[in-house]
Write a protein that holds these residues in place. Structure first.
Motif, PDB file in Angstrom:
ATOM      1  N   ALA A  34      -4.655  -7.463 -13.023  1.00 25.97           N
ATOM      2  CA  ALA A  34      -5.673  -6.979 -14.031  1.00 25.97           C
ATOM      3  C   ALA A  34      -7.166  -7.218 -13.521  1.00 25.97           C
ATOM      4  O   ALA A  34      -8.077  -6.515 -13.935  1.00 25.97           O
ATOM      5  CB  ALA A  34      -5.260  -6.982 -15.265  1.00 25.97           C
ATOM      6  N   ALA A  35      -7.300  -8.393 -12.860  1.00 23.27           N
ATOM      7  CA  ALA A  35      -8.772  -9.005 -12.597  1.00 23.27           C
ATOM      8  C   ALA A  35      -9.247  -8.038 -11.364  1.00 23.27           C
ATOM      9  O   ALA A  35      -8.285  -7.439 -10.557  1.00 23.27           O
ATOM     10  CB  ALA A  35      -8.411 -10.273 -12.043  1.00 23.27           C
ATOM     11  N   ALA A  36     -10.621  -7.976 -11.320  1.00 26.94           N
ATOM     12  CA  ALA A  36     -11.154  -7.075 -10.251  1.00 26.94           C
ATOM     13  C   ALA A  36     -11.069  -8.061  -9.084  1.00 26.94           C
ATOM     14  O   ALA A  36     -11.231  -9.062  -8.930  1.00 26.94           O
ATOM     15  CB  ALA A  36     -12.407  -7.069 -10.372  1.00 26.94           C
ATOM     16  N   SER A  37     -10.554  -7.331  -8.180  1.00 21.33           N
ATOM     17  CA  SER A  37     -10.294  -7.932  -6.714  1.00 21.33           C
ATOM     18  C   SER A  37     -10.167  -6.824  -5.621  1.00 21.33           C
ATOM     19  O   SER A  37      -9.661  -5.977  -6.010  1.00 21.33           O
ATOM     20  CB  SER A  37      -8.902  -8.731  -6.807  1.00 21.33           C
ATOM     21  OG  SER A  37      -8.663  -9.298  -5.508  1.00 21.33           O
ATOM     22  N   LEU A  38     -10.947  -7.346  -4.545  1.00 24.12           N
ATOM     23  CA  LEU A  38     -10.847  -6.311  -3.547  1.00 24.12           C
ATOM     24  C   LEU A  38      -9.838  -6.575  -2.288  1.00 24.12           C
ATOM     25  O   LEU A  38      -9.560  -5.954  -1.314  1.00 24.12           O
ATOM     26  CB  LEU A  38     -12.240  -6.446  -2.548  1.00 24.12           C
ATOM     27  CG  LEU A  38     -13.478  -6.063  -3.344  1.00 24.12           C
ATOM     28  CD1 LEU A  38     -14.765  -6.150  -2.673  1.00 24.12           C
ATOM     29  CD2 LEU A  38     -13.248  -4.562  -3.826  1.00 24.12           C
ATOM     30  N   ASP A  39      -8.932  -7.783  -2.694  1.00 23.58           N
ATOM     31  CA  ASP A  39      -7.853  -8.131  -1.714  1.00 23.58           C
ATOM     32  C   ASP A  39      -6.564  -7.520  -2.083  1.00 23.58           C
ATOM     33  O   ASP A  39      -5.432  -8.051  -1.563  1.00 23.58           O
ATOM     34  CB  ASP A  39      -7.910  -9.469  -1.529  1.00 23.58           C
ATOM     35  CG  ASP A  39      -7.617 -10.402  -2.736  1.00 23.58           C
ATOM     36  OD1 ASP A  39      -7.487  -9.755  -3.826  1.00 23.58           O
ATOM     37  OD2 ASP A  39      -7.271 -11.499  -2.711  1.00 23.58           O
ATOM     38  N   ARG A  40      -6.641  -6.786  -2.996  1.00 23.83           N
ATOM     39  CA  ARG A  40      -5.296  -6.205  -3.214  1.00 23.83           C
ATOM     40  C   ARG A  40      -5.330  -4.463  -3.623  1.00 23.83           C
ATOM     41  O   ARG A  40      -6.343  -4.128  -4.016  1.00 23.83           O
ATOM     42  CB  ARG A  40      -4.583  -6.975  -4.601  1.00 23.83           C
ATOM     43  CG  ARG A  40      -5.559  -7.132  -5.554  1.00 23.83           C
ATOM     44  CD  ARG A  40      -5.049  -6.387  -6.751  1.00 23.83           C
ATOM     45  NE  ARG A  40      -5.702  -6.362  -7.848  1.00 23.83           N
ATOM     46  CZ  ARG A  40      -6.628  -5.523  -8.478  1.00 23.83           C
ATOM     47  NH1 ARG A  40      -6.921  -4.692  -7.568  1.00 23.83           N
ATOM     48  NH2 ARG A  40      -7.499  -5.911  -9.542  1.00 23.83           N
ATOM     49  N   GLU A  41      -4.322  -3.893  -3.457  1.00 27.49           N
ATOM     50  CA  GLU A  41      -4.197  -2.621  -3.780  1.00 27.49           C
ATOM     51  C   GLU A  41      -3.378  -2.479  -4.971  1.00 27.49           C
ATOM     52  O   GLU A  41      -2.084  -2.882  -4.730  1.00 27.49           O
ATOM     53  CB  GLU A  41      -3.799  -1.711  -2.670  1.00 27.49           C
ATOM     54  CG  GLU A  41      -3.867  -0.147  -2.891  1.00 27.49           C
ATOM     55  CD  GLU A  41      -3.528   0.566  -1.676  1.00 27.49           C
ATOM     56  OE1 GLU A  41      -2.545   1.351  -1.744  1.00 27.49           O
ATOM     57  OE2 GLU A  41      -3.892   0.188  -0.660  1.00 27.49           O
ATOM     58  N   LEU A  42      -3.504  -1.666  -5.987  1.00 28.08           N
ATOM     59  CA  LEU A  42      -2.674  -1.063  -6.919  1.00 28.08           C
ATOM     60  C   LEU A  42      -2.351   0.273  -7.238  1.00 28.08           C
ATOM     61  O   LEU A  42      -3.238   1.089  -6.653  1.00 28.08           O
ATOM     62  CB  LEU A  42      -3.523  -1.328  -8.484  1.00 28.08           C
ATOM     63  CG  LEU A  42      -3.545  -3.013  -8.808  1.00 28.08           C
ATOM     64  CD1 LEU A  42      -4.428  -2.823  -9.925  1.00 28.08           C
ATOM     65  CD2 LEU A  42      -2.600  -3.639  -8.791  1.00 28.08           C
ATOM     66  N   ASP A  92      -0.084 -10.526   2.192  1.00 33.52           N
ATOM     67  CA  ASP A  92       1.359 -11.217   2.000  1.00 33.52           C
ATOM     68  C   ASP A  92       2.073 -11.001   1.087  1.00 33.52           C
ATOM     69  O   ASP A  92       3.125 -11.701   0.847  1.00 33.52           O
ATOM     70  CB  ASP A  92       0.968 -12.896   2.190  1.00 33.52           C
ATOM     71  CG  ASP A  92       0.108 -13.352   0.971  1.00 33.52           C
ATOM     72  OD1 ASP A  92      -0.376 -12.527   0.098  1.00 33.52           O
ATOM     73  OD2 ASP A  92       0.067 -14.578   0.674  1.00 33.52           O
ATOM     74  N   PHE A  93       1.910 -10.003   0.359  1.00 33.64           N
ATOM     75  CA  PHE A  93       2.735  -9.709  -0.897  1.00 33.64           C
ATOM     76  C   PHE A  93       3.002  -8.313  -1.284  1.00 33.64           C
ATOM     77  O   PHE A  93       1.769  -7.402  -1.259  1.00 33.64           O
ATOM     78  CB  PHE A  93       1.936 -10.523  -2.044  1.00 33.64           C
ATOM     79  CG  PHE A  93       3.003 -10.212  -3.432  1.00 33.64           C
ATOM     80  CD1 PHE A  93       4.117 -10.917  -3.711  1.00 33.64           C
ATOM     81  CD2 PHE A  93       2.581  -9.496  -4.500  1.00 33.64           C
ATOM     82  CE1 PHE A  93       4.678 -10.815  -4.738  1.00 33.64           C
ATOM     83  CE2 PHE A  93       3.039  -9.283  -5.464  1.00 33.64           C
ATOM     84  CZ  PHE A  93       4.151  -9.925  -5.828  1.00 33.64           C
ATOM     85  N   ASN A  94       4.069  -7.549  -1.611  1.00 33.78           N
ATOM     86  CA  ASN A  94       4.150  -6.469  -2.255  1.00 33.78           C
ATOM     87  C   ASN A  94       5.273  -6.302  -3.243  1.00 33.78           C
ATOM     88  O   ASN A  94       6.202  -6.819  -2.982  1.00 33.78           O
ATOM     89  CB  ASN A  94       4.430  -5.437  -0.894  1.00 33.78           C
ATOM     90  CG  ASN A  94       4.724  -4.040  -1.369  1.00 33.78           C
ATOM     91  OD1 ASN A  94       4.618  -3.696  -2.718  1.00 33.78           O
ATOM     92  ND2 ASN A  94       4.735  -2.901  -0.473  1.00 33.78           N
ATOM     93  N   ASP A  95       5.166  -6.038  -4.507  1.00 31.57           N
ATOM     94  CA  ASP A  95       6.198  -6.001  -5.334  1.00 31.57           C
ATOM     95  C   ASP A  95       5.822  -5.070  -6.404  1.00 31.57           C
ATOM     96  O   ASP A  95       4.440  -4.501  -6.612  1.00 31.57           O
ATOM     97  CB  ASP A  95       6.196  -7.055  -6.047  1.00 31.57           C
ATOM     98  CG  ASP A  95       7.784  -7.480  -6.585  1.00 31.57           C
ATOM     99  OD1 ASP A  95       8.650  -6.377  -6.784  1.00 31.57           O
ATOM    100  OD2 ASP A  95       8.328  -8.483  -7.027  1.00 31.57           O
ATOM    101  N   TYR A  96       6.674  -4.752  -7.721  1.00 34.05           N
ATOM    102  CA  TYR A  96       6.340  -3.786  -8.577  1.00 34.05           C
ATOM    103  C   TYR A  96       6.843  -4.073  -9.808  1.00 34.05           C
ATOM    104  O   TYR A  96       7.605  -5.128  -9.789  1.00 34.05           O
ATOM    105  CB  TYR A  96       6.557  -2.530  -8.080  1.00 34.05           C
ATOM    106  CG  TYR A  96       8.297  -2.098  -8.166  1.00 34.05           C
ATOM    107  CD1 TYR A  96       8.883  -2.016  -9.163  1.00 34.05           C
ATOM    108  CD2 TYR A  96       8.912  -2.429  -6.694  1.00 34.05           C
ATOM    109  CE1 TYR A  96      10.402  -1.901  -9.338  1.00 34.05           C
ATOM    110  CE2 TYR A  96      10.267  -2.381  -6.846  1.00 34.05           C
ATOM    111  CZ  TYR A  96      11.007  -2.302  -8.096  1.00 34.05           C
ATOM    112  OH  TYR A  96      12.388  -1.967  -7.885  1.00 34.05           O
TER     113      TYR A  96
END
Length: 144
Positions: free
Chosen positions: A60-68, A28-32
């Motif tokens: 910076a937190a380990a998470s599988l629900d986001r892409e960097l 639900d989110f996309n930014d830079y």
């Protein structure tokens, strides 16, 4: 998150001063945010940031629900790669976070760009050239 002393780098980091965009994407989110790249290798980069979140989304937190993703503007052209944050630490002196990132599934094309940029830069810390995707994205958001 601290760097594990048992995990030593296999590739030498090279000092640079390159511009980059760090993007975070969730369902639900996309930014830079704009970040400077302080040093690089073919395996990863050290970037700096005033914070470790974008609009309250912790990148910076380990998470599988986001892409960097990191788009780096090198003297040899743009390279981009998905990244994983390996560590971050606050610098009282710089008043910024140092963020160590590892490239994930970097394409052969982007790996070639990074190798050439490292070779041509040597210890030179040239700024990146104008007219990049970075500037176009910034202009579209009204940041320039």
């Amino acid at each position: 998150m601290n760097f594990d002393a048992g995990q030593r780098r296999l590739y030498k980091r090279h000092p640079v001063k390159w511009d980059a965009l760090l993007t975070i994407e969730t369902d639900d989110f996309n930014d830079y945010i704009k970040v400077p790249v302080i040093n690089v290798s073919t395996e990863g980069a050290l970037i700096q940031s005033d914070g470790i979140s974008i609009h309250h989304r912790h990148f910076a937190a380990a998470s599988l629900d986001r892409e960097l993703n990191l788009v780096i503007h090198t003297p040899e052209g743009e390279m981009d790669s998905e990244i994983r944050v390996m560590y971050f630490k606050w610098s009282e002196v710089k008043k910024q976070f140092d963020i160590g990132a590892r490239f994930i599934n970097i394409s052969e094309k982007n790996l070639t760009i990074m190798r050439r940029a490292i070779e041509t830069s040597g210890s030179d810390t040239r700024e990146t050239m104008p007219g990049t995707l970075y500037e176009m994205r910034s202009a579209s958001k009204g940041d320039i």
